[in-house]
Design an enzyme around this catalytic site. Structure first.
Site, PDB file in Angstrom:
ATOM      1  N   ASP A   1       0.568  -1.521   0.074  1.00  0.00           N
ATOM      2  CA  ASP A   1      -0.289  -0.354  -0.575  1.00  0.00           C
ATOM      3  C   ASP A   1       1.142   1.556   0.127  1.00  0.00           C
ATOM      4  OD1 ASP A   1      -3.043  -1.006   0.374  1.00  0.00           O
ATOM      5  OD2 ASP A   1      -2.598  -1.522   2.192  1.00  0.00           O
TER       6      ASP A   1
ATOM      7  N   HIS B   1      29.430   5.212  -8.348  1.00  0.00           N
ATOM      8  CA  HIS B   1      28.465   4.824  -7.334  1.00  0.00           C
ATOM      9  C   HIS B   1      27.941   4.871  -6.270  1.00  0.00           C
ATOM     10  CE1 HIS B   1      27.069   4.450 -12.536  1.00  0.00           C
ATOM     11  NE2 HIS B   1      26.898   5.497 -12.163  1.00  0.00           N
TER      12      HIS B   1
ATOM     13  N   ASP C   1      28.200  14.218  -4.123  1.00  0.00           N
ATOM     14  CA  ASP C   1      28.152  13.936  -5.253  1.00  0.00           C
ATOM     15  C   ASP C   1      26.428  14.479  -5.260  1.00  0.00           C
ATOM     16  OD1 ASP C   1      26.824  14.498  -8.297  1.00  0.00           O
ATOM     17  OD2 ASP C   1      28.351  13.055  -8.991  1.00  0.00           O
TER      18      ASP C   1
ATOM     19  N   ASP D   1      23.266  18.763 -11.058  1.00  0.00           N
ATOM     20  CA  ASP D   1      24.081  18.189 -10.415  1.00  0.00           C
ATOM     21  C   ASP D   1      25.466  18.088  -9.914  1.00  0.00           C
ATOM     22  OD1 ASP D   1      25.505  14.852 -10.506  1.00  0.00           O
ATOM     23  OD2 ASP D   1      25.324  15.123 -12.758  1.00  0.00           O
TER      24      ASP D   1
ATOM     25  N   HIS E   1      35.237   7.352 -15.741  1.00  0.00           N
ATOM     26  CA  HIS E   1      34.300   7.977 -16.247  1.00  0.00           C
ATOM     27  C   HIS E   1      34.448   9.256 -17.554  1.00  0.00           C
ATOM     28  CE1 HIS E   1      34.121  11.149 -13.677  1.00  0.00           C
ATOM     29  NE2 HIS E   1      34.742  10.564 -12.526  1.00  0.00           N
TER      30      HIS E   1
ATOM     31  N   HIS F   1      27.994  14.620 -19.053  1.00  0.00           N
ATOM     32  CA  HIS F   1      26.784  14.113 -19.821  1.00  0.00           C
ATOM     33  C   HIS F   1      26.244  15.787 -20.034  1.00  0.00           C
ATOM     34  CE1 HIS F   1      25.320  14.426 -15.961  1.00  0.00           C
ATOM     35  NE2 HIS F   1      26.178  13.582 -15.052  1.00  0.00           N
TER      36      HIS F   1
ATOM     37  N   HIS G   1      21.507  12.778 -15.994  1.00  0.00           N
ATOM     38  CA  HIS G   1      22.127  12.206 -17.523  1.00  0.00           C
ATOM     39  C   HIS G   1      20.854  12.150 -18.489  1.00  0.00           C
ATOM     40  CE1 HIS G   1      25.026   9.849 -15.445  1.00  0.00           C
ATOM     41  NE2 HIS G   1      25.241  10.453 -15.277  1.00  0.00           N
TER      42      HIS G   1
ATOM     43  N   GLU H   1      33.322  17.375 -15.095  1.00  0.00           N
ATOM     44  CA  GLU H   1      33.204  16.470 -13.620  1.00  0.00           C
ATOM     45  C   GLU H   1      34.266  15.811 -13.961  1.00  0.00           C
ATOM     46  OE1 GLU H   1      30.174  13.636 -12.864  1.00  0.00           O
ATOM     47  OE2 GLU H   1      29.074  14.653 -14.732  1.00  0.00           O
TER      48      GLU H   1
ATOM     49  N   TYR I   1      40.579   8.575  -8.754  1.00  0.00           N
ATOM     50  CA  TYR I   1      39.690   7.607  -7.259  1.00  0.00           C
ATOM     51  C   TYR I   1      41.075   6.685  -7.489  1.00  0.00           C
ATOM     52  CZ  TYR I   1      36.216   9.910  -9.281  1.00  0.00           C
ATOM     53  OH  TYR I   1      35.426  11.472 -10.172  1.00  0.00           O
TER      54      TYR I   1
ATOM     55  N   ARG J   1      36.411  13.764  -6.741  1.00  0.00           N
ATOM     56  CA  ARG J   1      35.822  15.366  -7.639  1.00  0.00           C
ATOM     57  C   ARG J   1      34.976  16.253  -7.960  1.00  0.00           C
ATOM     58  NH1 ARG J   1      32.565  10.542  -9.151  1.00  0.00           N
ATOM     59  NH2 ARG J   1      30.160  11.370  -7.719  1.00  0.00           N
TER      60      ARG J   1
ATOM     61  N   GLU K   1      32.865  19.068  -9.653  1.00  0.00           N
ATOM     62  CA  GLU K   1      31.488  18.726 -10.994  1.00  0.00           C
ATOM     63  C   GLU K   1      30.709  20.181 -10.755  1.00  0.00           C
ATOM     64  OE1 GLU K   1      28.732  16.091 -10.714  1.00  0.00           O
ATOM     65  OE2 GLU K   1      28.734  15.296 -12.560  1.00  0.00           O
TER      66      GLU K   1
HETATM   67  N1  GLY Z   1      25.826  12.176 -10.385  1.00  0.00           N
HETATM   68  C1  GLY Z   1      25.353  11.749 -11.094  1.00  0.00           C
HETATM   69  C2  GLY Z   1      26.583  12.109 -12.205  1.00  0.00           C
HETATM   70  O1  GLY Z   1      27.354  13.185 -11.567  1.00  0.00           O
HETATM   71  O2  GLY Z   1      27.158  11.666 -13.447  1.00  0.00           O
HETATM   72 MN    MN Z   2      26.998  14.527 -10.355  1.00  0.00          MN
HETATM   73 MN    MN Z   3      27.238  14.737 -13.497  1.00  0.00          MN
END
Ligand code: GLY
Ligand code: MN
Ligand code: MN
Length: 432
Positions: free
Chosen positions: A38, A239, A256, A267, A346, A350, A357, A380, A384, A401, A403
């Site tokens: 529910d 992630h 992040d 983001d 990565h 994006h 994304h 970004e 690492y 990172r 970004e």
């Molecule tokens: N937070 C996801 C990215 O930075 O792509």
């Molecule tokens: Mn991000």
């Molecule tokens: Mn991002």
């Protein structure tokens, strides 16, 4: 009229022109997702459906009829009994006027009405095609639709509406740009609060809560994606959303996190020391990532390709890894061998919009996508460093990172996430 709804009307007119007299487009709203008995997850409308309607209720279908040039929204009727349990719904009458539809009908009439709507159209446009990853979903919807209409009036062919809508979504209008700026501003405030509230011995999820509280106070009821609040070597899990470790003296904290405001995503990533002061080794790595972030932002402009930014980030980060003595050899050879992949796995960014994304290809007809005015993207870079024995002890398990979000304008680039500090001096000052 609400400016977003006004834009939706213009967007629908563009789609109607593109699908032409022969075409008819059918879009389904997102369905509610059950969390447990529910109880559903907070509802989030399908981004393409929202882009063309601004309507955020489930159990809805949008039909764009190229022959008449008119749009019909099928939605839930007013229902006093259900509204006692589930709350407000617009109903057919208000949905028509508020969302500027040509017609609205009750959703339960969709199976009966779709026959007459499909009549005389050669092409049925759906969000997806048989050849896409969303195959199962699209096939199911097409199957549902097909089974509800008689064989003799079925459209001859099916086409992918995403080709039209996603190309439109890549170029933001002024209303969208303002929503993106607001999402980013709220996100930046969340990062400032995190820097101010972080203390040795707190839990990652407590900082996540501080960020969420700021988002809520500023009318962003949702995150754009699950927040990553990663102390120490957790930052090397790209992630990481577990957010259940204790914050330790001497570690960095990588966050992040982005607010979703009126369906548009912020983001931002920032990395800072748990105890408020960067160690010399942390400074060295941080300065490499920061300088790549700044150089890529300087390079971004209308007319260059996304791909050239990616390549440049690889070169700059590889040189940084050589300077940090984490890689040795010639820059050219290390890039060719993809040696940087051990530390940077990565992409440089994006597209950003309704989805974090966001939709849109990186290549068109095999050629790299060129940055154009009113595109919005992230920058970004990150490093690492694995917790491995061959790595100098003071660098092991360090994840950084940084970004930002940018808008490409005709003659300049707007960095609209500046309110989240990113220089070492500014971060240490805010945390002191
Ligand atoms: N937070 C996801 C990215 O930075 O792509
Ligand atoms: Mn991000
Ligand atoms: Mn991002």
């Amino acid at each position: 009229m609400n400016p977003y709804i006004q834009q939706c009307v213009i967007r629908r007119q563009k789609v109607l022109q593109r699908i032409g007299q022969d075409g008819i487009a059918v879009l389904w709203s997102a369905s509610e997702k059950q969390r447990s008995g529910d109880t559903c997850y907070p509802y989030r409308q399908d981004s393409d459906f929202y882009y063309l309607s601004g309507f955020d209720e489930p159990e809805s279908v949008l039909v764009l009829d190229g022959a008449s040039g008119e749009t019909t929204l099928f939605c839930r009727e007013k229902d006093p009994e259900r509204e006692i349990w589930d709350g407000f719904r617009y109903g057919v009458l208000d949905a028509k006027s508020i969302f500027r539809m040509d017609h609205t009908l009750a959703i339960q009439d969709f199976p009966n009405k779709i026959e007459s709507l499909l009549k005389n159209h050669c092409t049925l446009w759906l969000l997806g095609s048989d050849a896409t990853p969303q195959k199962t979903d699209i096939q199911k919807r097409w199957f549902d639709l097909r089974s509800s209409v008689s064989a003799d009036i079925q459209p001859l062919q099916c086409a992918d509406l995403r080709e039209i809508v996603h190309a439109m979504r890549m170029i933001k209008d002024e209303v969208e740009l303002n929503l993106l700026r607001q999402a980013a501003q709220i996100s930046a405030l969340g990062h400032c609060a995190a820097m101010q509230k972080t203390r040795v011995g707190k839990w990652e999820y407590q900082i996540e809560g501080d960020i969420l509280s700021v988002f809520y106070q500023h009318n962003a009821r949702s995150v754009a994606y699950n927040s990553i609040v990663a102390g120490g070597k957790n930052a090397c899990v790209l992630h990481y959303v577990h957010n259940q470790s204790i914050l330790r003296d001497g570690d960095l904290l990588m966050i992040d996190a982005g607010a979703e405001y009126a369906a548009y995503a912020g983001d931002i990533s920032r990395t800072f020391p748990v105890n408020g002061r960067f160690s010399p080794a942390q400074k060295d790595v941080y300065e490499v990532v920061l300088s790549v972030n700044q150089k890529i932002i300087e390079q971004a402009k209308a007319g260059i390709t996304y791909e050239s930014l990616s390549q440049s980030a690889i070169e700059l980060l590889t040189q940084g890894l050589i300077d940090l003595k984490l890689l040795s050899g010639s820059l050219k050879d290390l890039i060719e061998q993809k040696a940087y992949r051990r530390f940077y796995m990565h992409g440089i960014g994006h597209w950003l919009g309704l989805d974090v994304h966001d939709v849109g290809p990186r290549f068109v007809d095999g050629k790299p996508m060129v940055l154009q005015e009113d595109m919005c993207m992230t920058v970004e870079p990150g490093l690492y460093i694995p917790d491995d024995v061959d790595i100098p002890t003071e660098l092991r398990g360090m994840g950084i990172r940084i970004e930002d979000n940018i808008i490409i304008h005709k003659n300049h680039v707007e960095v609209y996430t500046q309110e989240a500090p990113k220089t070492i001096a500014d971060i240490e000052q805010l945390m002191s």
